[in-house]
Design a protein around this motif. Sequence first.
Motif, PDB file in Angstrom:
ATOM      1  N   UNK A 188      14.259   1.964  -2.054  1.00 16.39           N
ATOM      2  CA  UNK A 188      13.603   1.613  -0.789  1.00 16.39           C
ATOM      3  C   UNK A 188      12.871   0.265  -0.858  1.00 16.39           C
ATOM      4  N   UNK A 195       4.035   0.664   4.427  1.00 15.05           N
ATOM      5  CA  UNK A 195       3.196   1.853   4.595  1.00 15.05           C
ATOM      6  C   UNK A 195       3.976   2.943   5.332  1.00 15.05           C
ATOM      7  N   UNK A 196       4.730   2.531   6.348  1.00 16.16           N
ATOM      8  CA  UNK A 196       5.520   3.498   7.112  1.00 16.16           C
ATOM      9  C   UNK A 196       6.590   4.119   6.216  1.00 16.16           C
ATOM     10  N   UNK A 197       7.295   3.267   5.468  1.00 14.18           N
ATOM     11  CA  UNK A 197       8.371   3.771   4.615  1.00 14.18           C
ATOM     12  C   UNK A 197       7.826   4.715   3.549  1.00 14.18           C
ATOM     13  N   UNK A 225       0.845  -1.179   0.000  1.00 15.00           N
ATOM     14  CA  UNK A 225       0.000   0.000   0.000  1.00 15.00           C
ATOM     15  C   UNK A 225       0.874   1.220   0.000  1.00 15.00           C
ATOM     16  N   UNK A 245       2.849  -3.820   6.506  1.00 16.98           N
ATOM     17  CA  UNK A 245       2.756  -2.662   7.393  1.00 16.98           C
ATOM     18  C   UNK A 245       3.989  -1.761   7.282  1.00 16.98           C
ATOM     19  N   UNK A 246       5.180  -2.350   7.253  1.00 13.51           N
ATOM     20  CA  UNK A 246       6.366  -1.492   7.237  1.00 13.51           C
ATOM     21  C   UNK A 246       6.455  -0.685   5.942  1.00 13.51           C
ATOM     22  N   UNK A 261       1.672   4.785   0.350  1.00 10.38           N
ATOM     23  CA  UNK A 261       1.218   6.062   0.903  1.00 10.38           C
ATOM     24  C   UNK A 261       1.783   7.235   0.101  1.00 10.38           C
ATOM     25  N   UNK A 269      12.798  -4.324   0.932  1.00  7.06           N
ATOM     26  CA  UNK A 269      11.866  -4.696   1.991  1.00  7.06           C
ATOM     27  C   UNK A 269      10.940  -5.831   1.585  1.00  7.06           C
ATOM     28  N   UNK A 309       5.108   6.406   3.653  1.00  5.35           N
ATOM     29  CA  UNK A 309       4.659   7.642   4.307  1.00  5.35           C
ATOM     30  C   UNK A 309       5.853   8.580   4.475  1.00  5.35           C
ATOM     31  N   UNK A 310       7.008   8.014   4.795  1.00  6.18           N
ATOM     32  CA  UNK A 310       8.229   8.822   4.889  1.00  6.18           C
ATOM     33  C   UNK A 310       8.567   9.455   3.548  1.00  6.18           C
ATOM     34  N   UNK A 311       8.479   8.658   2.475  1.00  9.03           N
ATOM     35  CA  UNK A 311       8.738   9.181   1.131  1.00  9.03           C
ATOM     36  C   UNK A 311       7.761  10.317   0.821  1.00  9.03           C
ATOM     37  N   UNK A 312       6.497  10.110   1.196  1.00  7.27           N
ATOM     38  CA  UNK A 312       5.464  11.104   0.901  1.00  7.27           C
ATOM     39  C   UNK A 312       5.786  12.436   1.560  1.00  7.27           C
ATOM     40  N   UNK A 313       6.097  12.389   2.850  1.00  9.19           N
ATOM     41  CA  UNK A 313       6.305  13.667   3.552  1.00  9.19           C
ATOM     42  C   UNK A 313       7.596  14.333   3.092  1.00  9.19           C
TER      43      UNK A 313
END
Lengths: 236, 292, 335
Positions: free
Chosen positions: B83, B98-100, B35, B95-96, B37, B87, B102-106
Amino acid sequence: MTSLLSVKGLSSGYRQQKVLHDINLEIAHGSVTAIIGPNGHGKSTLLKTISGLLPSWAGETTFDGQAMPNGAPDRARSGLILVPQGDQLFMAMTVEENLMMGAFARKDTSAIKSDLDEVYSLFPRLLERRTQRAESLSGGERRMVGIGRGMMADGKLMMIDEPSLGLAPLIIEQIYAALGVLATGNCSIVVVEENPSRVANVASSFHLMDGGTFAWTGNAADLTNSGEILNTYLGG
Amino acid sequence: MDAILQIVITGLTLGSMYALGSVGLALTYGTMGMFNMAHGVFMTIGAYASYTAATVWGLPLPVAIAFGILAGGIVGALMHLLVVRFMLSRDDFQTTIMVATAGVAILFQDLILKQFGAYPFKQPVQIEGMFRIGNTVIAYQSIAIMAMAAVLIGAMAWLLTKTRFGLAIRATAMNQNAAKLMGVKTELTYLQVILIAGTLAAAAGILISSLASLSPGMGTNPLIRAFVICVVAGLGSVTGAGLTAIALGVMEAGIGYYFGARYGFPVMLGLVILVLIFRPAGLFGKQGVIRA
Amino acid sequence: MSRFSDLQKNLFILAGVLAVIAALPLFITQRYFLGEIVLFMIWASVAVQWNVLLGHAGVFSLGQMLFFAIGAYTVGMMGVFFDISPWLSMPVGAVVAAVASFAIGLACLRLDTAYVALLTFAIVFMVSSLISTDAECFITEGGLCTPLFGGGNGFSGFGDLGFRKLLKGKWILGNYFVVLGVLALSLMASIVVIHGRLGLAFRSLGDSRVYAAARGMNRTRFHIIAFVITAFFTGLTGAVYAAHFRFAGPSLFEFSNLVFILGMIVVGGLKSTWGPIFGAALMMVLVELAKSWGDIQNSLIGIVLIVFVLLLPKGVAGASTKLFGFLKPKRKPSA
């Protein structure tokens, strides 16, 4: 003459858990080899490691006179075919699409067509079901698709993981009859089975796997003479 | 009657943008259980890249659009190579990642903010003018949006169903290990999938910015809609996502027309939750297909 | 070593940690730094609660900031509309957050991980956009229009905790210890959950969902319990945030806030007990540094998230466990 597949000192496993210890295996051109032994002792792990689905931890493998490439896709392309346990079909594809996936890496269109005909003549049932989705098939039909898909790759070595698993005795007989026909072809075969009696008539050399190593190795004659050894391992 | 026609036109315009924004998301999830983000940021990148090409470099419109679309694909591919690739084999990938992402997104959102500033401006890539059917006003831009979405989604559908390349993607989506055993280079397939998703998202971003405006946070809104669309369709169902997008677009236009634009999305989300209570795997999804 | 249970051991550590934080004002007297520590305690509490959900219960909720905001908005609305003291509205905010989480949990938590993440994210977005686009005046005071949920500006300037009157120039110390009290409650709850019977249930559900189901464990029920408990304490933390800053507004919902706190959990170590506290401290320091480097905190947060997920997926806590395991090879590393 050199072997088709030569495995020396192979070990592998899952995460921290070592399953295979120092396996040596030679497969001759045009031979049928059986790997037998109780469940949970590394037979499937061995096939997965040779096919490249699992990384090997140690050991050397040569295939057809060359060092084996890394990774399952390249090994498949070099002619090392695994018919995996539980069939692993493409469920939303039709029977024929599944079979054609077996020939994914091939470019020889006319040979593919004749191989498809060969699969259909070996498993006439699949011809009847060719436009049906794999998910609608029975267990025996799925096994036929799995083996047929392996045949479509036109490989040099086909490794078949427990072709009798979960099937009714009558269907098992049909599957083994087909394997008998396959064994007469050019392709070498490795077949994994829990029960040695099923493969006794098909294979020419036998390996008994126990605790992640080969506990016993022999040919068809040895197999009949070593009934007692086998019984201790298999609880016959 | 006029109202209905207006709603349908608005809805189809919205729906085709949503479809363009969500099929890529569905494709990445369906193929690799990922997923993304950062999908919304791909949209933003596409929009700003087109803007830069058209306004700053003065390139002609079609070239600017192509450049924007390409930029989305390149950023997607880079994200995969730097990235995602490392993974893929982890147990908790779902789940991880999504976190990664999200980091790329911000990260990208902030970079765009720093480069272009927070103040929203107009997307120059658009077609002026309109025509009438009865009393209904239809902007050429709406037609252009629908046409571009149809062409791109059509091209993707053709790629997925009629080519060898698409066959590899579908096989990987259905059974990754089996695909490997057939000689499909799944690592490459993943890269290609993210590349496609990135280009489609960038195209969606260009279209969305042509109706609204460019701003660093412009990707968030369509991303959330894409989320909802994918959830209703059943995660991973690409065709389902396309159809659902059109339906929800028309529905949102209708609700917006009768109750006010700010209720469009809330009512849509309420319906979505209702759908999920009765069909937990979405309208087109199958429980079995979803990786636990 | 084993005279004390895991639960007791962690409660002892908690007492120590709280004592250290309580003693800090003896050495740090500048209001700016005290304010930063207050903020640290607030984010640490949110991160710890979120980690209980994400790392231990296995609920991939992206909706935690909603419950934080519910707590904050309750204090803000009760303060602005009814002039009610935060002392009264803070517990109300926590309860409202818990009730809301129960409703959302019922609707979402039956679904698969990814669906839960997306839906909770979408719900937060919906609420925040509904609030910030609201322009209908609920009350108008002195020409100033305030919508029911504060609109784009939110609520500010409502009654505080009363320390400004009581302690005059040292009012922040009063707030400091109230926030510390909330952090203590939040941490205690998280320890009881993680190392108590609930934690056991989460671990068994995490190990084998199928087996746990076969033993008659209802995964959804445990998830909802975790969801409601953490929402209660997140809401309480949001309430004390509003009481301290005298502010509650839609900026709380911003994506960067969510990623900031996610960063604390990832940096500290998902699935650990104490990691998020370290994570919160580290991220706060990092953001302070980033501010002085030219306002690049969001880029930095993004990079830190990516780097940690890629290279140190178990965070600082995981890395230190590994180190301990290396130093004391006999001890089994426990997460």
